[in-house]
Design an enzyme around this catalytic site. Structure first.
Site, short mmCIF file in Angstrom:
data_model
loop_
_atom_site.label_atom_id
_atom_site.label_comp_id
_atom_site.label_asym_id
_atom_site.label_seq_id
_atom_site.Cartn_x
_atom_site.Cartn_y
_atom_site.Cartn_z
N LYS A 35 1.05 -0.92 0.23
CA LYS A 35 -0.05 -0.01 -0.03
C LYS A 35 0.93 1.25 0.32
CE LYS A 35 -1.89 -1.58 3.99
NZ LYS A 35 -2.14 -1.96 4.08
N ARG A 111 -10.08 0.05 8.78
CA ARG A 111 -9.45 -0.99 9.01
C ARG A 111 -10.74 -2.04 9.85
NH1 ARG A 111 -3.46 -2.10 8.93
NH2 ARG A 111 -3.08 -0.11 8.30
N ARG A 146 11.37 -5.16 5.00
CA ARG A 146 11.39 -3.73 4.89
C ARG A 146 12.50 -2.84 5.63
NH1 ARG A 146 5.74 -2.33 5.28
NH2 ARG A 146 5.72 -3.29 7.16
N ARG A 175 11.26 -1.51 11.42
CA ARG A 175 9.54 -1.45 12.17
C ARG A 175 9.94 -1.72 13.47
NH1 ARG A 175 4.61 0.13 7.67
NH2 ARG A 175 3.65 -1.24 10.05
N ARG A 186 -0.90 -9.73 12.92
CA ARG A 186 -1.37 -8.38 12.15
C ARG A 186 -2.12 -8.79 10.68
NH1 ARG A 186 3.99 -5.57 10.83
NH2 ARG A 186 2.62 -4.13 9.36
P1 AP5 Z 1 4.91 -1.92 1.89
O1 AP5 Z 1 4.44 -0.63 0.68
O2 AP5 Z 1 5.71 -0.82 3.18
O3 AP5 Z 1 3.45 -2.07 2.03
P2 AP5 Z 1 1.91 -1.43 3.31
O4 AP5 Z 1 1.22 -2.46 2.70
O5 AP5 Z 1 2.05 -0.14 3.50
O6 AP5 Z 1 2.46 -2.29 4.22
P3 AP5 Z 1 1.81 -1.45 5.46
O7 AP5 Z 1 2.87 -3.34 6.85
O8 AP5 Z 1 2.84 -0.64 6.05
O9 AP5 Z 1 0.58 -1.75 6.39
P4 AP5 Z 1 0.24 -2.33 7.77
O10 AP5 Z 1 -1.36 -2.20 7.21
O11 AP5 Z 1 0.32 -3.54 8.46
O12 AP5 Z 1 1.09 -0.90 8.17
P5 AP5 Z 1 -0.10 0.47 9.12
O13 AP5 Z 1 1.55 1.13 8.85
O14 AP5 Z 1 -1.21 0.95 8.17
O15 AP5 Z 1 5.63 -2.98 1.28
C1 AP5 Z 1 6.07 -3.39 2.21
C2 AP5 Z 1 7.34 -4.19 1.95
O16 AP5 Z 1 7.61 -4.88 0.68
C3 AP5 Z 1 8.39 -2.97 1.26
O17 AP5 Z 1 9.61 -3.31 1.67
C4 AP5 Z 1 8.32 -2.90 -0.33
O18 AP5 Z 1 9.83 -1.83 -0.65
C5 AP5 Z 1 8.26 -4.32 -0.41
N1 AP5 Z 1 7.12 -4.34 -2.04
C6 AP5 Z 1 6.19 -3.75 -2.36
N2 AP5 Z 1 6.19 -3.20 -3.32
C7 AP5 Z 1 6.30 -4.27 -3.39
C8 AP5 Z 1 5.86 -5.25 -4.92
N3 AP5 Z 1 5.13 -5.37 -6.18
N4 AP5 Z 1 6.88 -6.53 -5.53
C9 AP5 Z 1 7.98 -7.01 -4.33
N5 AP5 Z 1 8.60 -5.64 -3.04
C10 AP5 Z 1 7.43 -5.29 -2.96
O19 AP5 Z 1 -0.04 0.49 10.42
C11 AP5 Z 1 1.12 0.28 11.04
C12 AP5 Z 1 -0.39 0.36 12.48
O20 AP5 Z 1 -0.76 1.08 12.70
C13 AP5 Z 1 -1.37 -1.27 12.43
O21 AP5 Z 1 -0.66 -2.68 12.82
C14 AP5 Z 1 -1.67 -0.43 13.71
O22 AP5 Z 1 -1.71 -1.12 15.46
C15 AP5 Z 1 -2.10 0.86 13.43
N6 AP5 Z 1 -3.32 1.40 12.49
C16 AP5 Z 1 -3.07 1.74 11.24
N7 AP5 Z 1 -4.49 1.89 10.37
C17 AP5 Z 1 -4.80 1.52 11.62
C18 AP5 Z 1 -6.87 1.86 11.85
N8 AP5 Z 1 -7.22 2.34 11.10
N9 AP5 Z 1 -7.32 1.22 12.60
C19 AP5 Z 1 -6.57 0.65 13.59
N10 AP5 Z 1 -5.70 1.06 13.96
C20 AP5 Z 1 -4.44 1.39 12.97
#
Ligand code: AP5
Length: 543
Positions: A35, A111, A146, A175, A186
């Site tokens: 994402k 979410r 990552r 992270r 997660r």
């Molecule tokens: P990346 O682009 O970073 O993936 P992402 O989908 O953004 O992953 P996240 O881990 O950030 O998502 P998440 O939903 O768990 O975390 P968030 O920060 O929102 O890519 C991942 C890796 O893959 C990178 O190394 C990248 O280089 C590689 N990659 C990408 N595309 C690729 C491809 N096509 N091919 C190969 N490699 C690739 O949330 C974190 C925490 O915040 C949650 O756990 C929760 O505690 C809290 N939180 C956030 N939102 C909420 C909510 N709405 N409600 C409650 N708690 C929340």
């Protein structure tokens, strides 16, 4: 006034507004589905305001604010932060002027079903809900590898996207929630919540295979968002041009907006007039869009029970009705249309024509072609072949061209398309596969060329009901494509009330294979390596 009619008029009405509403996009997917990576690219191209709840929360944590201190323990454990904290943050950010002016890209929110409900109550709805689909084992590897650049916020991966310089490499951080154990937690939470959220956005959801290179994933997203933008402009034009079109207030992508979903009770034959009209409209819109876009070699494949003359020859009548509607609509636009049905092929004792087409030409002659004498002027009825192409013809509509036992229509068809040049030739329900001759032997000479020619026609409409292999009941789902949109795969669901509905499962930029369809039905993520289709084979003739 029907939606279809508005679209037909669009080109000639006075247009007073051509700017589109800012885009509103939600992106969702499991942890590490990409994402954040895609959001970077989307923001660069579309200038949307990126609202990532993960990033907002991490900023609060590192600034050690009250919110950050509360959120930290949940995040580090891989759990969701309480709804009220996140929802307050998101709604505050959405209400700022820049998000209203430039449009927004909401990443990681909602979410949970409670979060989705909060947005619904505030009337905050995206134009499109993009879901990135990636297999679990890939997700874990992506998370563990990552790395983040704390200075630029850029996302790297130790193997997939290593940092550009040693200097950047030295400052990268991991992270705290990116350990294998926390990623699994997660992922579990994501899966538990995903379905509940999806029910809110199913009509505007588009699933994309996230297990491809980031450039390919972005290409698909880019084409989708551009399409939504184009549709919004068209929608505004028609709304501004024709005041009676007040019903067009939905912000859903137009493919969904104009399409009212798959009609139900398709197993009841004969179909009601309403259902038939429903499909006639759908085919007509796709055909007109294709011709207006300058496409010239087109095919329509529509197979609802009512249109399947293989089951009952009398159903050719439904096909004729469809053809009349398309032909009259082109004639209404001032085009001279030739409706062509192949005649008897072969010589002497070897002559013949496919049973389904017997008498078709006569039926066409007797049909009602409108009160203003379109037949003979704007509509002409002819056969298939070079000799049928006259200078004044603008469009050719060919009724189910097909090979008969021992006779191949392709040579005549080819000569006709050559003579038609850049004028559109539309095949309705063609069957261009070779048939064995009366001796039972398939003609093999020149087969490659015939197949190549048949494949040169571009699909502008495709509709097929899906059943378990070898059966005609119950209907399991449907596959639909209407130019220029994607193939949409629907599942038929029985409802407790005794009714049924069709729910979108996935979309595809190309016609999906049997394995793709089976995987989507079984809820498997898309996978490059395909296995045998197993007992869930759908009708192989679909593909
Ligand atoms: P990346 O682009 O970073 O993936 P992402 O989908 O953004 O992953 P996240 O881990 O950030 O998502 P998440 O939903 O768990 O975390 P968030 O920060 O929102 O890519 C991942 C890796 O893959 C990178 O190394 C990248 O280089 C590689 N990659 C990408 N595309 C690729 C491809 N096509 N091919 C190969 N490699 C690739 O949330 C974190 C925490 O915040 C949650 O756990 C929760 O505690 C809290 N939180 C956030 N939102 C909420 C909510 N709405 N409600 C409650 N708690 C929340």
């Amino acid at each position: 006034m029907s939606a279809f009619f508005l679209w037909g008029l669009q080109g000639i009405l006075r247009v007073s507004c051509s700017t589109s509403e800012p885009l509103k996009v939600m992106i969702s997917g499991a942890p590490a589905s990409g994402k954040g990576t895609q959001c970077e690219l989307i923001v660069k191209k579309f200038g949307l305001v990126h609202i990532s709840t993960g990033d907002l929360l991490r900023a609060e944590v590192s600034a050690e604010t009250e919110i950050g201190n509360k959120a930290k323990e949940f995040m580090n454990a891989g759990r969701l932060v309480p709804d009220e904290i996140v929802t307050a943050m998101v709604t505050a950010r959405l209400s700022l002027q820049d998000a209203k002016e430039k449009g927004w890209l909401l990443d990681g929110y909602p979410r949970s079903s409670a979060q989705a409900e909060s947005l619904e109550k505030l009337n905050v709805r995206p134009d499109i809900y993009v879901v990135l689909d990636v297999p679990d084992e890939i997700l874990i590897n992506r998370c563990v590898g990552r790395r983040l650049d704390p200075e630029t916020g850029k996302i790297y991966h130790v193997k997939n996207f290593p940092p550009e310089t040693e200097e950047i490499k030295a400052r990268l951080v991991t992270r705290p929630d990116d350990t294998e154990g926390k990623v699994k937690a997660r992922l579990d939470i994501y899966k538990k919540n995903a379905d509940a959220i999806l029910s809110t956005y199913s009509k505007i959801m588009v699933k994309i295979d996230g297990n491809q290179s980031k450039e390919v994933v972005f290409k698909e997203i880019y084409s989708l968002l551009s399409q939504v933008q184009r549709d919004e402009v068209k929608l505004l034009k028609s709304e501004n041009s024709v005041p009676e079109s007040g019903s067009h207030s939905s912000r859903a992508p137009v493919s969904q907006d104009k399409w009212r979903g798959i009609p139900t009770r398709l197993n009841n034959i004969p179909h009601s007039r309403e259902i038939r009209n429903y499909f006639y409209d759908d085919v007509l819109q796709a055909t007109q869009r294709s011709v207006n876009d300058g496409r010239t070699r087109l095919r329509v494949d529509i197979n609802i029970p009512e249109l399947n003359p293989e089951m009952d020859v009398y159903r050719i009548g439904t096909l004729m009705e469809l053809i009349r509607i398309i032909a009259l609509a082109f004639a209404d636009d001032g085009k001279r249309v030739k409706v062509c049905v192949q005649g008897s092929m072969g010589e002497g004792a070897l002559s013949g024509m496919p049973l389904q087409l017997a008498g078709t030409r006569k039926i066409l002659e007797f049909m009602d072609w409108g009160d203003y004498g379109a037949k003979g002027t704007f509509i002409k009825i002819g056969s298939i072949g070079e000799q049928e192409v006259s200078e004044e013809d603008d469009v050719f509509i060919l009724v189910a061209p097909q090979n008969a036992v021992g006779n191949c229509i392709i040579d005549d068809l080819k000569a006709m398309t050559v003579a038609a040049g850049s004028r559109p030739v539309i095949l309705i329900n063609p069957k261009l596969k070779d048939l064995p001759g009366s001796s039972g032997v398939m003609q093999t000479m020149g087969r490659d060329k015939r197949l190549e020619y048949a494949a040169s026609f571009e699909s502008c409409y495709f509709f097929r009901l899906l059943y378990f292999a070898g059966t005609q009941y119950p209907i399991m789902g449907a596959l639909r494509m209407s130019y220029p949109y994607r193939y949409e795969l629907y599942k038929r669901v029985d409802q407790p009330s005794g009714t049924e509905k069709y729910v979108i499962l996935s979309t595809f930029s190309e016609k999906p294979s049997i394995d793709d369809v089976n995987d989507a039905f079984m809820g498997k993520p898309r996978n490059g390596a395909k296995k045998a289709s197993g007992f869930w084979g759908f009708l192989s003739s679909v593909f």
